[in-house]
Write an enzyme that holds these catalytic residues in place. Structure first.
Site, PDB file in Angstrom:
ATOM      1  N   ASP A   1      -9.915   3.357  -4.518  1.00  0.00           N
ATOM      2  CA  ASP A   1     -10.682   2.325  -3.819  1.00  0.00           C
ATOM      3  C   ASP A   1     -12.691   2.171  -3.832  1.00  0.00           C
ATOM      4  O   ASP A   1     -12.667   3.264  -4.378  1.00  0.00           O
ATOM      5  CB  ASP A   1     -10.803   2.667  -2.258  1.00  0.00           C
ATOM      6  CG  ASP A   1      -9.561   2.021  -1.382  1.00  0.00           C
ATOM      7  OD1 ASP A   1      -8.903   2.120  -2.595  1.00  0.00           O
ATOM      8  OD2 ASP A   1      -9.572   2.581  -0.116  1.00  0.00           O
TER       9      ASP A   1
ATOM     10  N   ASP B   1       1.044  -1.763  -0.291  1.00  0.00           N
ATOM     11  CA  ASP B   1       0.209  -0.104  -0.231  1.00  0.00           C
ATOM     12  C   ASP B   1       1.144   1.191  -0.422  1.00  0.00           C
ATOM     13  O   ASP B   1       2.003   1.727  -0.074  1.00  0.00           O
ATOM     14  CB  ASP B   1      -0.694   0.119   0.947  1.00  0.00           C
ATOM     15  CG  ASP B   1      -2.539   0.178   0.865  1.00  0.00           C
ATOM     16  OD1 ASP B   1      -2.512   1.067  -0.433  1.00  0.00           O
ATOM     17  OD2 ASP B   1      -3.125  -0.302   1.977  1.00  0.00           O
TER      18      ASP B   1
END
Length: 354
Positions: free
Chosen positions: A218, A153
């Site tokens: 996302d 991430d």
């Protein structure tokens, strides 16, 4: 002269950074990864039992036979602090048997195991990140814990004006650590999945570091989110090929208020554009329709085509030839042929709700 010189310096710097770790993406994940990820269904409410349960269901529901062979743990598996030796530690309450026992049980099912970390000081949920611990963590994940895949991430990263590394430099650090470990041990490298949300036009450089790269922010379990991601990816869908794939994010099929038709569209668009296919729903309560969509072998065969690595991407934009994309009509109505009359559509399975 005053404008051209800085441009040259920037271009030189970026080209040098982009070359670092180029070898790390060779030899693994030729085709888009298929599997399961914990985040969309559970977020931080994960445990050893949940992971093992879903791994077993992947086998019993026929998902493993359909090609889903990775069981990936997302954020929140770790203790809040590294131990005195500097290593990440699994949360003993959530994972009492330890990560090596967990990966052993996943491997015993004939599946592979994935883990999560971050290119910054902390993960997105404020657990330890891997910045400046790349070699240590790559060894922990691969050798000590036995994982095969790393989702990486982009939260809590150091300021670029201090490190002078930029996003590519931070991902190069882990790519190099993975490659060096593979060369020293003789084992295949961890698959590296970049989760940088499409920043810095990652489709231009992601393949130098990993096998997939997130192209957008996302996903959420709504048609507007799915349609927006399809639309955005239509402009750089050309970037997917063998050993490197645009990652349109984890699947939301079985979640939220997506209808049957919307879910079929979601799955088909991801598959045709050669995105990784990572299930994100609780398989214990998955409906027959959800399993039917996820195991459509004709659609999966396109995603996993061993001969043609690029995606199926004959896009036009909007609900008609003269309108732009909208929230309800993304730029992903597939069409072959000179006109709508003689075009051949994937309409039996790919349907854009109006």
């Amino acid at each position: 002269m005053s404008t051209s010189a800085p441009v040259f310096v920037l271009a030189l710097t970026l080209s040098q950074v982009a070359f670092i770790g180029a070898h790390a993406s060779e030899g693994v994940a030729k085709l888009p990864v298929m599997g399961f990820n914990t985040w969309n269904a559970y977020q931080c409410n994960i445990s050893e039992d949940i992971v093992v349960k879903n791994a077993n269901l992947m086998v019993s529901l026929g998902l493993a036979d359909a090609g889903y062979n990775y069981v990936n743990i997302d954020d929140c598996y770790a203790a809040k602090y590294r131990n005195s030796a500097g290593d990440i530690v699994a949360n003993q309450t959530k994972f009492p048997s330890g990560m090596k026992a967990l990966t052993d049980s996943i491997h015993a099912l004939g599946l592979n195991a994935g883990i999560y970390s971050d290119a910054g000081w902390f993960t997105c949920q404020l657990y330890p990140g891997s910045y400046q611990n790349e070699e240590r963590d790559a060894r922990l994940f691969r050798d000590d814990w036995g994982f095969d895949y790393l989702k990486y991430d982009n939260c809590a990263v150091p300021f670029d004006n201090i490190t002078r590394q930029n996003i590519m430099g931070r991902y190069a650090r882990m790519a190099n650590a993975i490659s060096d470990l593979s060369q020293s041990t003789g084992k295949p490298p961890l698959i590296l999945s970049l989760c940088e949300w499409g920043r810095e036009q990652v489709w231009l450089w992601g393949k130098r570091y990993g096998q997939s790269w997130r192209t957008t922010d996302d996903i959420s379990p709504s048609w507007l989110s799915v349609a927006s991601i399809i639309n955005q990816n239509s402009f750089y869908s050309w970037a997917s090929d063998f050993y490197g794939h645009n990652d349109m994010d984890m699947l939301e099929i079985g979640n939220g208020n997506l209808t049957y038709e919307e879910s079929k569209t979601h799955f088909t668009a991801w598959a045709l554009m050669k995105s990784p296919l990572l299930i994100g729903t609780d398989l214990e309560v998955a409906s027959n329709q959800t399993i039917e969509i996820l195991t459509n072998r004709e659609i999966i065969a396109i995603n996993q085509d061993p001969v043609v690595g690029t995606g199926v991407t004959p896009f036009r934009w909007g609900s008609t030839r003269t309108t732009l994309a909208t929230d309800t009509h993304p730029s992903a109505v597939l069409e072959w042929g000179e006109s709508e009359r003689d075009g051949v559509y994937a309409g039996k399975y790919l349907h854009f709700p109006s």
